[in-house]
Design a protein around this motif. Structure first.
Motif, PDB file in Angstrom:
ATOM      1  N   ARG A 256      -8.486 -59.942  12.592  1.00  0.00           N
ATOM      2  CA  ARG A 256      -8.478 -58.648  13.272  1.00  0.00           C
ATOM      3  C   ARG A 256      -9.599 -58.518  14.301  1.00  0.00           C
ATOM      4  NH1 ARG A 256      -5.411 -54.459  11.027  1.00  0.00           N
ATOM      5  NH2 ARG A 256      -6.818 -53.018  12.074  1.00  0.00           N
ATOM      6  N   GLY A 257     -10.374 -59.576  14.485  1.00  0.00           N
ATOM      7  CA  GLY A 257     -11.428 -59.534  15.490  1.00  0.00           C
ATOM      8  C   GLY A 257     -12.666 -58.786  15.054  1.00  0.00           C
ATOM      9  N   GLY A 258     -12.860 -58.650  13.750  1.00  0.00           N
ATOM     10  CA  GLY A 258     -14.055 -57.984  13.254  1.00  0.00           C
ATOM     11  C   GLY A 258     -13.743 -56.690  12.538  1.00  0.00           C
ATOM     12  N   LEU A 259     -14.796 -56.022  12.136  1.00  0.00           N
ATOM     13  CA  LEU A 259     -14.667 -54.783  11.368  1.00  0.00           C
ATOM     14  C   LEU A 259     -14.625 -53.594  12.324  1.00  0.00           C
ATOM     15  CD1 LEU A 259     -14.613 -53.432   8.583  1.00  0.00           C
ATOM     16  CD2 LEU A 259     -17.105 -53.414   8.627  1.00  0.00           C
ATOM     17  N   HIS A 260     -13.411 -53.198  12.730  1.00  0.00           N
ATOM     18  CA  HIS A 260     -13.244 -52.061  13.626  1.00  0.00           C
ATOM     19  C   HIS A 260     -12.425 -50.998  12.891  1.00  0.00           C
ATOM     20  CE1 HIS A 260     -14.905 -54.500  16.804  1.00  0.00           C
ATOM     21  NE2 HIS A 260     -13.953 -55.413  16.641  1.00  0.00           N
ATOM     22  N   LEU A 261     -13.095 -49.935  12.485  1.00  0.00           N
ATOM     23  CA  LEU A 261     -12.452 -48.877  11.717  1.00  0.00           C
ATOM     24  C   LEU A 261     -12.814 -47.526  12.311  1.00  0.00           C
ATOM     25  CD1 LEU A 261     -13.192 -50.094   8.061  1.00  0.00           C
ATOM     26  CD2 LEU A 261     -10.960 -50.095   9.199  1.00  0.00           C
ATOM     27  N   PRO A 262     -11.933 -46.515  12.151  1.00  0.00           N
ATOM     28  CA  PRO A 262     -12.297 -45.153  12.557  1.00  0.00           C
ATOM     29  C   PRO A 262     -13.507 -44.668  11.760  1.00  0.00           C
ATOM     30  CG  PRO A 262      -9.942 -45.330  12.067  1.00  0.00           C
ATOM     31  CD  PRO A 262     -10.570 -46.601  11.599  1.00  0.00           C
ATOM     32  N   PRO A 263     -14.278 -43.720  12.312  1.00  0.00           N
ATOM     33  CA  PRO A 263     -15.478 -43.231  11.606  1.00  0.00           C
ATOM     34  C   PRO A 263     -15.185 -42.736  10.198  1.00  0.00           C
ATOM     35  CG  PRO A 263     -15.492 -42.480  13.884  1.00  0.00           C
ATOM     36  CD  PRO A 263     -14.165 -43.141  13.663  1.00  0.00           C
ATOM     37  N   LEU A 264     -14.076 -42.006   9.999  1.00  0.00           N
ATOM     38  CA  LEU A 264     -13.758 -41.495   8.669  1.00  0.00           C
ATOM     39  C   LEU A 264     -13.453 -42.644   7.713  1.00  0.00           C
ATOM     40  CD1 LEU A 264     -13.371 -39.055   6.846  1.00  0.00           C
ATOM     41  CD2 LEU A 264     -10.994 -38.909   7.614  1.00  0.00           C
ATOM     42  N   ALA A 265     -12.851 -43.717   8.216  1.00  0.00           N
ATOM     43  CA  ALA A 265     -12.569 -44.876   7.368  1.00  0.00           C
ATOM     44  C   ALA A 265     -13.868 -45.567   6.945  1.00  0.00           C
ATOM     45  CB  ALA A 265     -11.660 -45.857   8.104  1.00  0.00           C
ATOM     46  N   ILE A 266     -14.827 -45.665   7.848  1.00  0.00           N
ATOM     47  CA  ILE A 266     -16.121 -46.269   7.515  1.00  0.00           C
ATOM     48  C   ILE A 266     -16.831 -45.439   6.453  1.00  0.00           C
ATOM     49  CG2 ILE A 266     -18.410 -46.840   8.419  1.00  0.00           C
ATOM     50  CD1 ILE A 266     -17.059 -47.505  11.082  1.00  0.00           C
ATOM     51  N   LEU A 267     -16.817 -44.110   6.615  1.00  0.00           N
ATOM     52  CA  LEU A 267     -17.423 -43.234   5.611  1.00  0.00           C
ATOM     53  C   LEU A 267     -16.728 -43.411   4.261  1.00  0.00           C
ATOM     54  CD1 LEU A 267     -19.359 -40.949   4.806  1.00  0.00           C
ATOM     55  CD2 LEU A 267     -17.638 -39.322   5.626  1.00  0.00           C
ATOM     56  N   THR A 268     -15.418 -43.560   4.285  1.00  0.00           N
ATOM     57  CA  THR A 268     -14.660 -43.766   3.056  1.00  0.00           C
ATOM     58  C   THR A 268     -15.112 -45.031   2.342  1.00  0.00           C
ATOM     59  OG1 THR A 268     -12.715 -42.617   3.937  1.00  0.00           O
ATOM     60  CG2 THR A 268     -12.339 -44.147   2.128  1.00  0.00           C
ATOM     61  N   VAL A 269     -15.307 -46.115   3.083  1.00  0.00           N
ATOM     62  CA  VAL A 269     -15.749 -47.375   2.497  1.00  0.00           C
ATOM     63  C   VAL A 269     -17.145 -47.221   1.875  1.00  0.00           C
ATOM     64  CG1 VAL A 269     -16.404 -49.758   3.006  1.00  0.00           C
ATOM     65  CG2 VAL A 269     -14.338 -48.786   4.026  1.00  0.00           C
ATOM     66  N   VAL A 270     -18.052 -46.541   2.572  1.00  0.00           N
ATOM     67  CA  VAL A 270     -19.417 -46.367   2.077  1.00  0.00           C
ATOM     68  C   VAL A 270     -19.423 -45.554   0.775  1.00  0.00           C
ATOM     69  CG1 VAL A 270     -21.661 -45.315   2.563  1.00  0.00           C
ATOM     70  CG2 VAL A 270     -20.473 -46.606   4.351  1.00  0.00           C
ATOM     71  N   LEU A 271     -18.707 -44.437   0.765  1.00  0.00           N
ATOM     72  CA  LEU A 271     -18.669 -43.596  -0.435  1.00  0.00           C
ATOM     73  C   LEU A 271     -18.018 -44.321  -1.600  1.00  0.00           C
ATOM     74  CD1 LEU A 271     -17.690 -40.130   1.111  1.00  0.00           C
ATOM     75  CD2 LEU A 271     -19.947 -40.883   0.337  1.00  0.00           C
ATOM     76  N   TYR A 272     -16.975 -45.073  -1.316  1.00  0.00           N
ATOM     77  CA  TYR A 272     -16.291 -45.850  -2.357  1.00  0.00           C
ATOM     78  C   TYR A 272     -17.252 -46.860  -2.992  1.00  0.00           C
ATOM     79  CZ  TYR A 272     -12.950 -49.205  -4.348  1.00  0.00           C
ATOM     80  OH  TYR A 272     -12.272 -50.051  -5.187  1.00  0.00           O
ATOM     81  N   THR A 273     -18.033 -47.557  -2.164  1.00  0.00           N
ATOM     82  CA  THR A 273     -18.950 -48.573  -2.663  1.00  0.00           C
ATOM     83  C   THR A 273     -20.051 -47.947  -3.522  1.00  0.00           C
ATOM     84  OG1 THR A 273     -18.529 -49.892  -0.674  1.00  0.00           O
ATOM     85  CG2 THR A 273     -20.451 -50.480  -1.996  1.00  0.00           C
ATOM     86  N   ILE A 274     -20.606 -46.820  -3.067  1.00  0.00           N
ATOM     87  CA  ILE A 274     -21.622 -46.125  -3.848  1.00  0.00           C
ATOM     88  C   ILE A 274     -21.053 -45.683  -5.198  1.00  0.00           C
ATOM     89  CG2 ILE A 274     -23.062 -44.048  -3.976  1.00  0.00           C
ATOM     90  CD1 ILE A 274     -23.343 -44.252  -0.916  1.00  0.00           C
ATOM     91  N   GLY A 275     -19.858 -45.111  -5.158  1.00  0.00           N
ATOM     92  CA  GLY A 275     -19.225 -44.646  -6.385  1.00  0.00           C
ATOM     93  C   GLY A 275     -18.979 -45.775  -7.372  1.00  0.00           C
ATOM     94  N   TYR A 276     -18.509 -46.904  -6.878  1.00  0.00           N
ATOM     95  CA  TYR A 276     -18.233 -48.023  -7.772  1.00  0.00           C
ATOM     96  C   TYR A 276     -19.511 -48.632  -8.335  1.00  0.00           C
ATOM     97  CZ  TYR A 276     -13.794 -49.914  -9.241  1.00  0.00           C
ATOM     98  OH  TYR A 276     -12.651 -50.162  -9.946  1.00  0.00           O
ATOM     99  N   PHE A 277     -20.585 -48.658  -7.545  1.00  0.00           N
ATOM    100  CA  PHE A 277     -21.848 -49.171  -8.058  1.00  0.00           C
ATOM    101  C   PHE A 277     -22.326 -48.335  -9.245  1.00  0.00           C
ATOM    102  CE2 PHE A 277     -26.473 -49.058  -8.247  1.00  0.00           C
ATOM    103  CZ  PHE A 277     -26.761 -50.402  -8.406  1.00  0.00           C
ATOM    104  N   LEU A 278     -22.284 -47.020  -9.093  1.00  0.00           N
ATOM    105  CA  LEU A 278     -22.686 -46.146 -10.192  1.00  0.00           C
ATOM    106  C   LEU A 278     -21.812 -46.380 -11.417  1.00  0.00           C
ATOM    107  CD1 LEU A 278     -23.260 -42.789  -8.260  1.00  0.00           C
ATOM    108  CD2 LEU A 278     -25.013 -44.299  -9.201  1.00  0.00           C
ATOM    109  N   ARG A 279     -20.526 -46.522 -11.192  1.00  0.00           N
ATOM    110  CA  ARG A 279     -19.597 -46.697 -12.297  1.00  0.00           C
ATOM    111  C   ARG A 279     -19.847 -48.015 -13.040  1.00  0.00           C
ATOM    112  NH1 ARG A 279     -12.998 -47.055 -12.121  1.00  0.00           N
ATOM    113  NH2 ARG A 279     -12.635 -45.911 -14.054  1.00  0.00           N
TER     114      ARG A 279
END
Length: 330
Positions: A154-177
């Motif tokens: 795909r030529g790199g990590l190109h995502l809409p801003p809301l998608a990037i925020l979604t990835v960050v929140l998901y990762t934080i949530g899973y780390f805590l879990r």
């Protein structure tokens, strides 16, 4: 474990397909598809009701910590399961949302999100002094390879801003879990597993709905308006029935996921197994939608990535058996 993983894939497959169909085909009343944010409130509320119903009907609530109010015994989280519930609330909020971004394929966004979790899984093991076996490292490398192939295609990590925020929140949530699971519950005790599930979900589900409601009540931007539609208007639309199906599958997935993730093996084993299964379901759902409903077929690199993930699942299934057989050999 293979049976639980198979059931997990079978439950995840319709969840992915229905979510993409609801957000890809026009509702007869609205004259347009629902947005991802419009689907979230109803599906999470339905998931909340069904999960609480499961907790009560299954009797799992008797294993949870509790407080007495007169004649009533009310489940109550510990400080650890409270923290895990906060993390899971973020996961519940972000996973359905990740399936709905226009122009972002399901396999791609799933690979990005799961890739982050695969990085933190062995880190949690190492922090808690758990041994990570060679097949877990190999599976992690295979899933990382699948992620790298897709990113390069795909030529790199190109995502809409809301998608990037979604990835960050998901990762934080899973780390805590994962951290809390490792701290309190990965010991094979079914009573501990059931208590963890009850205490985590009694925090996570209301929290995820409350986060959506707060954004909706804020009145700020298009997201608030879409969530308001999801809380109010969607219940009278024909699309409510697919949303009920999404809520049902979310409930089933949550039960199966906790069984897989709370297994006594290291996180570097359980997490790739569960994440690879969800990725295979995502790719498989996209292929079925392309064949049957004319939606976009996954890219060749995404299909190759799915093949590597199937190999990772096979390795995690077979390697422990090989080790046991070798150890029995005189």
């Amino acid at each position: 474990m293979e049976g639980w993983v198979g059931l997990y894939v079978l439950a995840y497959l319709p969840n992915v397909m229905i979510t993409r169909m609801v957000t890809g085909f026009a509702d007869p009343v609205l004259g347009r598809p629902l947005t991802g944010l419009e689907t979230l409130p109803a599906s999470l509320l339905i998931n909340l009701v069904l999960t609480y119903g499961f907790i009560w009907a299954s009797g799992w609530h008797v294993h949870a910590h509790a407080v007495r109010l007169g004649r009533f015994r009310l489940p109550c989280p510990t400080r650890w399961t409270l923290l895990s519930g906060l993390g899971t609330g973020l996961v519940l909020f972000t996973v359905p949302l990740s399936l709905t971004f226009q122009g972002v394929s399901v396999p791609f966004i799933q690979l990005v999100m799961r890739g982050d979790v695969l990085i933190i899984a062995p880190l949690v093991d190492l922090v808690f002094g758990r041994r990570v076996r060679w097949w877990s490292w190999a599976a992690l490398a295979m899933v990382a390879l699948a992620l790298g192939i897709t990113l390069q295609d795909r030529g790199g990590l190109h995502l809409p801003p809301l998608a990037i925020l979604t990835v960050v929140l998901y990762t934080i949530g899973y780390f805590l879990r994962l951290a809390v699971m490792t701290r309190v519950g990965k010991n094979g005790d079914l009573a501990v597993l059931r208590a963890y599930f009850v205490e985590e979900k009694m925090i996570a589900l209301p929290l995820s709905v409350a986060m959506l409601a707060a954004i909706s009540a804020s009145g700020l931007g298009g997201q608030a308006g879409e969530l308001a539609t999801g809380f109010i208007t969607v219940w009278s639309l024909p699309a409510i029935w697919p949303l009920v199906a999404i809520g049902v599958t979310l409930t089933i997935i949550s039960v199966l996921a906790i069984i897989i993730l709370m297994a006594p093996a290291e996180n570097a084993y359980c997490v790739p197994l569960e994440r690879a299964a969800s990725l295979v379901a995502g790719v498989g759902g996209s292929v079925l939608l392309a064949w049957g409903w004319g939606m976009k077929m996954p890219r060749g690199a995404e299909l190759l990535g799915a093949g590597i993930l199937i190999g990772a699942i096979a390795l995690l299934s077979l390697a422990p058996r090989w080790r046991r057989e070798i150890s029995k050999t005189p």
